[in-house]
Design a protein around this motif. Structure first.
Motif, mmCIF file in Angstrom:
data_model
loop_
_atom_site.group_PDB
_atom_site.id
_atom_site.type_symbol
_atom_site.label_atom_id
_atom_site.label_comp_id
_atom_site.label_asym_id
_atom_site.label_seq_id
_atom_site.Cartn_x
_atom_site.Cartn_y
_atom_site.Cartn_z
ATOM 1 N N ILE A 124 4.746 -3.834 3.193
ATOM 2 C CA ILE A 124 4.040 -2.568 3.438
ATOM 3 C C ILE A 124 4.977 -1.576 4.140
ATOM 4 C CG2 ILE A 124 2.193 -1.502 4.795
ATOM 5 C CD1 ILE A 124 1.181 -2.965 2.362
ATOM 6 N N ASN A 161 -2.725 -9.630 -5.821
ATOM 7 C CA ASN A 161 -2.530 -9.876 -4.387
ATOM 8 C C ASN A 161 -3.148 -11.185 -3.921
ATOM 9 O OD1 ASN A 161 -2.372 -6.653 -4.468
ATOM 10 N ND2 ASN A 161 -1.349 -7.371 -2.629
ATOM 11 N N THR A 196 -7.448 -4.233 -1.963
ATOM 12 C CA THR A 196 -6.491 -5.321 -2.204
ATOM 13 C C THR A 196 -7.282 -6.495 -2.764
ATOM 14 O OG1 THR A 196 -5.010 -4.595 -0.434
ATOM 15 C CG2 THR A 196 -4.877 -6.918 -1.115
ATOM 16 N N LEU A 250 -5.437 -2.394 6.688
ATOM 17 C CA LEU A 250 -5.303 -3.233 5.495
ATOM 18 C C LEU A 250 -6.387 -4.306 5.436
ATOM 19 C CD1 LEU A 250 -1.418 -3.655 5.512
ATOM 20 C CD2 LEU A 250 -2.777 -2.144 4.049
ATOM 21 N N ARG A 275 6.740 -5.397 7.175
ATOM 22 C CA ARG A 275 5.869 -4.262 7.486
ATOM 23 C C ARG A 275 6.701 -3.188 8.172
ATOM 24 N NH1 ARG A 275 -0.311 -6.102 9.074
ATOM 25 N NH2 ARG A 275 -0.758 -7.085 7.071
ATOM 26 N N THR A 294 3.132 -9.204 -9.627
ATOM 27 C CA THR A 294 3.022 -8.318 -8.479
ATOM 28 C C THR A 294 3.627 -6.967 -8.849
ATOM 29 O OG1 THR A 294 5.112 -9.212 -7.640
ATOM 30 C CG2 THR A 294 3.079 -10.169 -6.773
ATOM 31 N N SER A 333 -4.391 -10.773 -0.120
ATOM 32 C CA SER A 333 -3.470 -10.537 0.991
ATOM 33 C C SER A 333 -2.442 -9.502 0.567
ATOM 34 C CB SER A 333 -2.768 -11.842 1.385
ATOM 35 O OG SER A 333 -1.891 -11.636 2.471
ATOM 36 N N ASN A 334 -1.917 -8.788 1.537
ATOM 37 C CA ASN A 334 -0.887 -7.787 1.241
ATOM 38 C C ASN A 334 0.508 -8.367 1.334
ATOM 39 O OD1 ASN A 334 -3.222 -5.863 2.688
ATOM 40 N ND2 ASN A 334 -2.247 -4.996 0.870
ATOM 41 N N TRP A 335 1.426 -7.744 0.595
ATOM 42 C CA TRP A 335 2.827 -8.146 0.635
ATOM 43 C C TRP A 335 3.600 -7.178 1.543
ATOM 44 C CZ3 TRP A 335 1.132 -12.322 -0.923
ATOM 45 C CH2 TRP A 335 0.436 -12.523 -2.114
ATOM 46 N N GLU A 358 2.802 -0.402 -0.887
ATOM 47 C CA GLU A 358 3.058 -1.839 -0.964
ATOM 48 C C GLU A 358 4.106 -2.074 -2.047
ATOM 49 O OE1 GLU A 358 0.242 -5.606 -0.849
ATOM 50 O OE2 GLU A 358 0.132 -4.630 -2.810
ATOM 51 N N ILE A 385 -1.422 2.096 -1.668
ATOM 52 C CA ILE A 385 -2.744 1.748 -1.158
ATOM 53 C C ILE A 385 -3.415 3.001 -0.595
ATOM 54 C CG2 ILE A 385 -3.990 0.329 0.516
ATOM 55 C CD1 ILE A 385 -1.680 -1.674 0.344
ATOM 56 N N ASN A 432 -9.322 -4.999 2.424
ATOM 57 C CA ASN A 432 -9.206 -6.266 1.715
ATOM 58 C C ASN A 432 -10.454 -6.491 0.861
ATOM 59 O OD1 ASN A 432 -9.651 -9.340 1.494
ATOM 60 N ND2 ASN A 432 -7.540 -9.191 2.213
#
Length: 448
Positions: free
Chosen positions: A350, A334, A318, A251, A433, A303, A346-348, A283, A308, A255
């Motif tokens: 996953i 994101n 992202t 991830l 995650r 969101t 940034s990822n939420w 995601e 992904i 980015n």
């Protein structure tokens, strides 16, 4: 606090306009937290914090500046705005800086569906102390545990609100409850340490302190007598406790900020296969009761659930607004930010596709190799994907755990490693995650 986060955000934007800003956004975070630590059956540390933090970002053309404060008095808000505008006038131009267009902004969301707030009352300090003591006692009761390094319990409730001069305004509240314990086995140079913990939105979802303490103790005792493994090329099984770090590296490489800088080993991989064809990375920031869930991002964009990686193929980066503009793309919603920092991608939440074998099945099938339960340090080359980390865990022989190991290094290349991963079916669905144990064939081990 006499003013709500919403009122404070609008006051900040009004002050920025009066100070000469062309555009502005403001964040206010209000919350409280309580943490209790015990040691040897007694209270070791208790801390309660409450406060409101304010952040203001202003734009003068393509120049931006960010300021923050924990003082919400009107005169402080005015001073923040004046300081931010003065800073922006001296800042270099950034052709990619700027707020979202009104048509990009989130316009409606269902907070109730996200279920981010536990309706139960805040726990009393005595209740948290009882949980910490119960975890400590359960850990100490495990034969072979020589001491409990720490046992703690905590609770927090926090509200965040965001407003922009382009018309966005919204906020949400989330709660969190946690218990943790760290046990030590052995003595002198033979001491080993391990831990367990749990953190949930709802207090009723939290695992019992006795279970957490007992698990921490059992893990610490299982590490007794650890020694270095053999040097060579072996299969490595990343335990579910730490397997999400592998997907985290993937991830990070996807980015948008890294892609825009050209410093990512995935920079030429859009639309290419990066995982086995039967695996996807999804995601979903709308999962109920999960720490990574949120209705909108740090720039007021909605969101959304997205793939992904779909069937092994990398489908997109992202992105926040700035990185999207640099790459000629659209933000993926994101943007993450702190009170005193500008947005960044940034990822939420996953989730990686699970396999059809249990962790025990993978151990039985790996023959001779390493089960990793702890990783130490990190050397990742962002341009090539070369991977090297200190590790400890258990040596596997003839498909069975033989003895604990430590002081070894595992190495490989992420591009090759990720194409060879075999997932188990043991992911914990309540984590942000959701990644099962992952088997990687043919990694280099440096031990004896």
């Amino acid at each position: 606090m006499t003013q709500s986060p919403e009122t404070l955000c609008h006051a900040l934007i009004d002050a920025a306009r009066k100070a000469g800003a062309d555009a502005a956004d403001a964040m206010a975070a209000d919350g409280s937290s309580l943490s209790i630590e015990v040691r040897e059956g007694k209270l070791e540390h208790a801390e309660r914090s409450e406060g409101t933090d304010l952040g203001l970002r202003v734009f003068i053309g393509q120049r931006q500046a960010q300021v923050s404060s924990s003082d919400s008095r009107p005169e402080t808000i005015a001073a923040m705005a004046e300081r931010a505008v003065a800073m922006a006038r001296e800042a270099p131009e950034d052709p990619y800086a700027g707020l979202a267009n009104p048509e990009q902004l989130a316009k409606g969301w269902d907070l109730a569906a996200l279920d981010l707030v536990d309706p139960a009352d805040e726990p009393a300090p005595a209740a948290l102390q009882d949980d910490a003591l119960a975890a400590e006692a359960a850990c100490q009761a495990i034969k072979g545990v020589t001491q409990v390094q720490s046992a703690a319990a905590g609770y927090g409730r926090h509200t965040v609100y965001l407003a922009t001069s382009t018309g966005f305004a919204g906020g949400y509240t989330r709660t969190g409850r946690s218990t943790s314990c760290t046990g030590i086995s052995g003595t002198g140079t033979g001491m080993e340490r391990d831990y367990d913990g749990d953190s949930r939105t709802y207090q009723t979802d939290l695992r019992s302190p006795e279970d957490i303490g007992r698990t921490a103790g059992e893990r610490a005792v299982a590490r007794l007598g650890a020694r270095k493994p053999k040097t060579g090329s072996y299969p490595v099984l990343f335990d579910e406790r730490i397997s999400s770090s592998l997907i985290g590296h993937l991830l990070s490489a996807a980015n948008g900020a890294a892609i825009a800088r050209g410093s990512s080993w995935l920079k030429d991989s859009l639309g290419q296969q990066v995982l086995p064809a039967h695996l996807s990375v999804i995601e979903d920031p709308h999962r109920p009761r999960i720490a990574g869930s949120r209705p909108f991002d740090g720039e007021g964009l909605p969101t959304r659930r997205r793939s992904i990686i779909e069937n092994g193929v990398l489908t997109g980066w992202t992105l926040d607004l700035a990185s999207a503009r640099k790459l000629g793309m659209q933000s993926t919603g994101n943007a993450a930010r702190g009170i005193g920092s500008v947005p960044s991608p940034s990822n939420w939440n996953i989730a990686l596709t699970e396999g059809d074998q249990s962790r025990a099945d993978l151990i039985a099938g790996m023959g001779t190799g390493l089960l990793v339960t702890s990783l130490i340090g990190s050397t990742i080359n962002p341009n090539t994907g070369d991977y090297s980390r200190g590790a400890s865990g258990f040596w596997v022989e003839n498909g069975e755990i033989a003895y604990p190991v430590n002081e070894c290094t595992i190495a490989g290349n992420l591009i090759e490693m990720l194409m060879r991963i075999v997932p188990a079916n043991d992911a914990r669905s309540y984590l942000s995650r959701v990644v099962p144990s992952l088997l990687v064939e043919g990694m280099t081990l440096a031990g004896n």
